[in-house]
Design a protein around this motif. Sequence first.
Motif, PDB file in Angstrom:
ATOM      1  N   ALA A 151       0.835  -1.206   0.000  1.00 11.89           N
ATOM      2  CA  ALA A 151       0.000   0.000   0.000  1.00 11.89           C
ATOM      3  C   ALA A 151       0.867   1.252   0.000  1.00 11.89           C
ATOM      4  O   ALA A 151       0.546   2.246  -0.671  1.00 11.89           O
ATOM      5  CB  ALA A 151      -0.923  -0.005   1.214  1.00 11.89           C
ATOM      6  N   ARG A 152       1.983   1.210   0.743  1.00 15.88           N
ATOM      7  CA  ARG A 152       2.904   2.350   0.752  1.00 15.88           C
ATOM      8  C   ARG A 152       3.486   2.590  -0.644  1.00 15.88           C
ATOM      9  O   ARG A 152       3.681   3.735  -1.061  1.00 15.88           O
ATOM     10  CB  ARG A 152       4.045   2.078   1.740  1.00 15.88           C
ATOM     11  N   GLN A 153       3.772   1.510  -1.363  1.00 14.08           N
ATOM     12  CA  GLN A 153       4.279   1.662  -2.727  1.00 14.08           C
ATOM     13  C   GLN A 153       3.234   2.319  -3.625  1.00 14.08           C
ATOM     14  O   GLN A 153       3.560   3.107  -4.513  1.00 14.08           O
ATOM     15  CB  GLN A 153       4.658   0.299  -3.291  1.00 14.08           C
ATOM     16  N   THR A 154       1.969   1.983  -3.396  1.00 13.63           N
ATOM     17  CA  THR A 154       0.902   2.594  -4.178  1.00 13.63           C
ATOM     18  C   THR A 154       0.812   4.079  -3.859  1.00 13.63           C
ATOM     19  O   THR A 154       0.623   4.912  -4.756  1.00 13.63           O
ATOM     20  CB  THR A 154      -0.443   1.892  -3.894  1.00 13.63           C
ATOM     21  N   ASP A 155       0.952   4.445  -2.562  1.00 11.91           N
ATOM     22  CA  ASP A 155       1.008   5.866  -2.188  1.00 11.91           C
ATOM     23  C   ASP A 155       2.177   6.541  -2.887  1.00 11.91           C
ATOM     24  O   ASP A 155       2.075   7.685  -3.359  1.00 11.91           O
ATOM     25  CB  ASP A 155       1.198   6.007  -0.669  1.00 11.91           C
ATOM     26  N   PHE A 156       3.295   5.827  -2.928  1.00 10.62           N
ATOM     27  CA  PHE A 156       4.501   6.339  -3.567  1.00 10.62           C
ATOM     28  C   PHE A 156       4.246   6.595  -5.052  1.00 10.62           C
ATOM     29  O   PHE A 156       4.697   7.596  -5.617  1.00 10.62           O
ATOM     30  CB  PHE A 156       5.604   5.300  -3.364  1.00 10.62           C
ATOM     31  N   CYS A 157       3.486   5.707  -5.680  1.00  7.98           N
ATOM     32  CA  CYS A 157       3.128   5.864  -7.083  1.00  7.98           C
ATOM     33  C   CYS A 157       2.295   7.128  -7.289  1.00  7.98           C
ATOM     34  O   CYS A 157       2.443   7.823  -8.297  1.00  7.98           O
ATOM     35  CB  CYS A 157       2.358   4.633  -7.566  1.00  7.98           C
ATOM     36  N   VAL A 158       1.414   7.440  -6.335  1.00  7.93           N
ATOM     37  CA  VAL A 158       0.610   8.667  -6.415  1.00  7.93           C
ATOM     38  C   VAL A 158       1.522   9.882  -6.407  1.00  7.93           C
ATOM     39  O   VAL A 158       1.370  10.810  -7.216  1.00  7.93           O
ATOM     40  CB  VAL A 158      -0.389   8.751  -5.237  1.00  7.93           C
ATOM     41  N   TYR A 159       2.492   9.882  -5.484  1.00  9.87           N
ATOM     42  CA  TYR A 159       3.418  11.009  -5.397  1.00  9.87           C
ATOM     43  C   TYR A 159       4.245  11.144  -6.673  1.00  9.87           C
ATOM     44  O   TYR A 159       4.419  12.253  -7.206  1.00  9.87           O
ATOM     45  CB  TYR A 159       4.349  10.827  -4.196  1.00  9.87           C
ATOM     46  N   LEU A 160       4.758  10.030  -7.161  1.00 10.22           N
ATOM     47  CA  LEU A 160       5.547  10.071  -8.394  1.00 10.22           C
ATOM     48  C   LEU A 160       4.722  10.570  -9.566  1.00 10.22           C
ATOM     49  O   LEU A 160       5.219  11.304 -10.423  1.00 10.22           O
ATOM     50  CB  LEU A 160       6.096   8.671  -8.700  1.00 10.22           C
ATOM     51  N   LEU A 185      14.840  13.730 -10.344  1.00 15.87           N
ATOM     52  CA  LEU A 185      15.812  13.753  -9.251  1.00 15.87           C
ATOM     53  C   LEU A 185      15.129  13.890  -7.887  1.00 15.87           C
ATOM     54  O   LEU A 185      15.623  13.371  -6.887  1.00 15.87           O
ATOM     55  CB  LEU A 185      16.810  14.898  -9.449  1.00 15.87           C
ATOM     56  N   ILE A 186      14.004  14.606  -7.860  1.00 15.76           N
ATOM     57  CA  ILE A 186      13.259  14.743  -6.610  1.00 15.76           C
ATOM     58  C   ILE A 186      12.801  13.373  -6.113  1.00 15.76           C
ATOM     59  O   ILE A 186      12.699  13.123  -4.906  1.00 15.76           O
ATOM     60  CB  ILE A 186      12.038  15.674  -6.808  1.00 15.76           C
ATOM     61  N   MET A 187      12.537  12.471  -7.080  1.00 14.86           N
ATOM     62  CA  MET A 187      12.066  11.136  -6.718  1.00 14.86           C
ATOM     63  C   MET A 187      13.150  10.291  -6.044  1.00 14.86           C
ATOM     64  O   MET A 187      12.850   9.409  -5.241  1.00 14.86           O
ATOM     65  CB  MET A 187      11.604  10.373  -7.969  1.00 14.86           C
ATOM     66  N   VAL A 188      14.434  10.543  -6.369  1.00 15.56           N
ATOM     67  CA  VAL A 188      15.515   9.630  -5.990  1.00 15.56           C
ATOM     68  C   VAL A 188      15.615   9.362  -4.490  1.00 15.56           C
ATOM     69  O   VAL A 188      15.645   8.194  -4.070  1.00 15.56           O
ATOM     70  CB  VAL A 188      16.861  10.127  -6.552  1.00 15.56           C
ATOM     71  N   PRO A 189      15.701  10.402  -3.631  1.00 16.55           N
ATOM     72  CA  PRO A 189      15.836  10.090  -2.202  1.00 16.55           C
ATOM     73  C   PRO A 189      14.634   9.351  -1.628  1.00 16.55           C
ATOM     74  O   PRO A 189      14.779   8.518  -0.719  1.00 16.55           O
ATOM     75  CB  PRO A 189      15.992  11.475  -1.546  1.00 16.55           C
ATOM     76  N   ILE A 190      13.440   9.628  -2.179  1.00 16.61           N
ATOM     77  CA  ILE A 190      12.241   8.945  -1.703  1.00 16.61           C
ATOM     78  C   ILE A 190      12.278   7.478  -2.119  1.00 16.61           C
ATOM     79  O   ILE A 190      11.960   6.575  -1.341  1.00 16.61           O
ATOM     80  CB  ILE A 190      10.985   9.623  -2.268  1.00 16.61           C
ATOM     81  N   ILE A 191      12.679   7.236  -3.372  1.00  8.89           N
ATOM     82  CA  ILE A 191      12.808   5.862  -3.863  1.00  8.89           C
ATOM     83  C   ILE A 191      13.828   5.091  -3.025  1.00  8.89           C
ATOM     84  O   ILE A 191      13.588   3.956  -2.600  1.00  8.89           O
ATOM     85  CB  ILE A 191      13.240   5.853  -5.342  1.00  8.89           C
ATOM     86  N   ALA A 192      14.973   5.734  -2.780  1.00  7.34           N
ATOM     87  CA  ALA A 192      16.042   5.069  -2.028  1.00  7.34           C
ATOM     88  C   ALA A 192      15.598   4.746  -0.598  1.00  7.34           C
ATOM     89  O   ALA A 192      15.892   3.665  -0.079  1.00  7.34           O
ATOM     90  CB  ALA A 192      17.289   5.951  -2.007  1.00  7.34           C
ATOM     91  N   LYS A 193      14.887   5.675   0.038  1.00  5.54           N
ATOM     92  CA  LYS A 193      14.413   5.436   1.404  1.00  5.54           C
ATOM     93  C   LYS A 193      13.446   4.256   1.455  1.00  5.54           C
ATOM     94  O   LYS A 193      13.521   3.417   2.351  1.00  5.54           O
ATOM     95  CB  LYS A 193      13.731   6.686   1.957  1.00  5.54           C
ATOM     96  N   GLU A 194      12.538   4.205   0.477  1.00  5.89           N
ATOM     97  CA  GLU A 194      11.596   3.087   0.429  1.00  5.89           C
ATOM     98  C   GLU A 194      12.341   1.763   0.253  1.00  5.89           C
ATOM     99  O   GLU A 194      11.983   0.743   0.841  1.00  5.89           O
ATOM    100  CB  GLU A 194      10.598   3.283  -0.713  1.00  5.89           C
TER     101      GLU A 194
END
Length: 209
Positions: A151-160, A185-194
């Motif tokens: 579900a968190r990945q789906t939230d992440f997809c919304v943000y992306l 590039l804004i996505m990178v730190p969020i992707i890495a944290k996940e």
Amino acid sequence: MAEGTFERQNLVKRGTRLSYFTIAWNSLEGLIAVIAGAVAGSISLVGIGIDSFIEVVSGATLLWRMTVDADAHSRERNERLSLRIVGLCFLFLAVYVAYESCSDLIGRKPPGHSIAGIILACVSLVVMPILSRAKKTVGYELGSPAMNADARQTDFCVYLSAVLLSGLLLNATLGWWWADPAAALIMVPIIAKEGLDGIRGKACCDPCS
């Protein structure tokens, strides 16, 4: 006891249906995004496509986890494995997006306009929050870290999708070519944290978060 078992079986069935929908939806979304991104030269759009395929992997792993729900030992093992697999995929995605975005910014390579990408991002912003909420509800009721991570990945997809839409619209309307790689590039730190959270086995279990 029998009533509790029956209720859990119903939740597992709901989780299974959600996983099938996730796989079907993200397979289509990923295919469209990668093709449209390759045609337009949009790194953030290709990144969204790869993220969709990661969600397919997550959905497939979650289906595997649902098939052994009755066995607590196998259930826990699949929870841990699911989180680690998806975490590794996210780290690979972070490296790819960072490399391609920096290359485009340094080389001043402008992406083409992508109407398909804009439409795809808009549709995702409608569908994904509904899917995420349904997953969180089932994940909380089952006590499943893997379902909550999904579900968190789906939230992440919304943000992306929101970041993607901003970059594509700025490029299409104002000609800001750098908006697309900057958005990526804004996505990178969020992707890495996940990714790191997944490898460490962290997952949110609050249905309202």
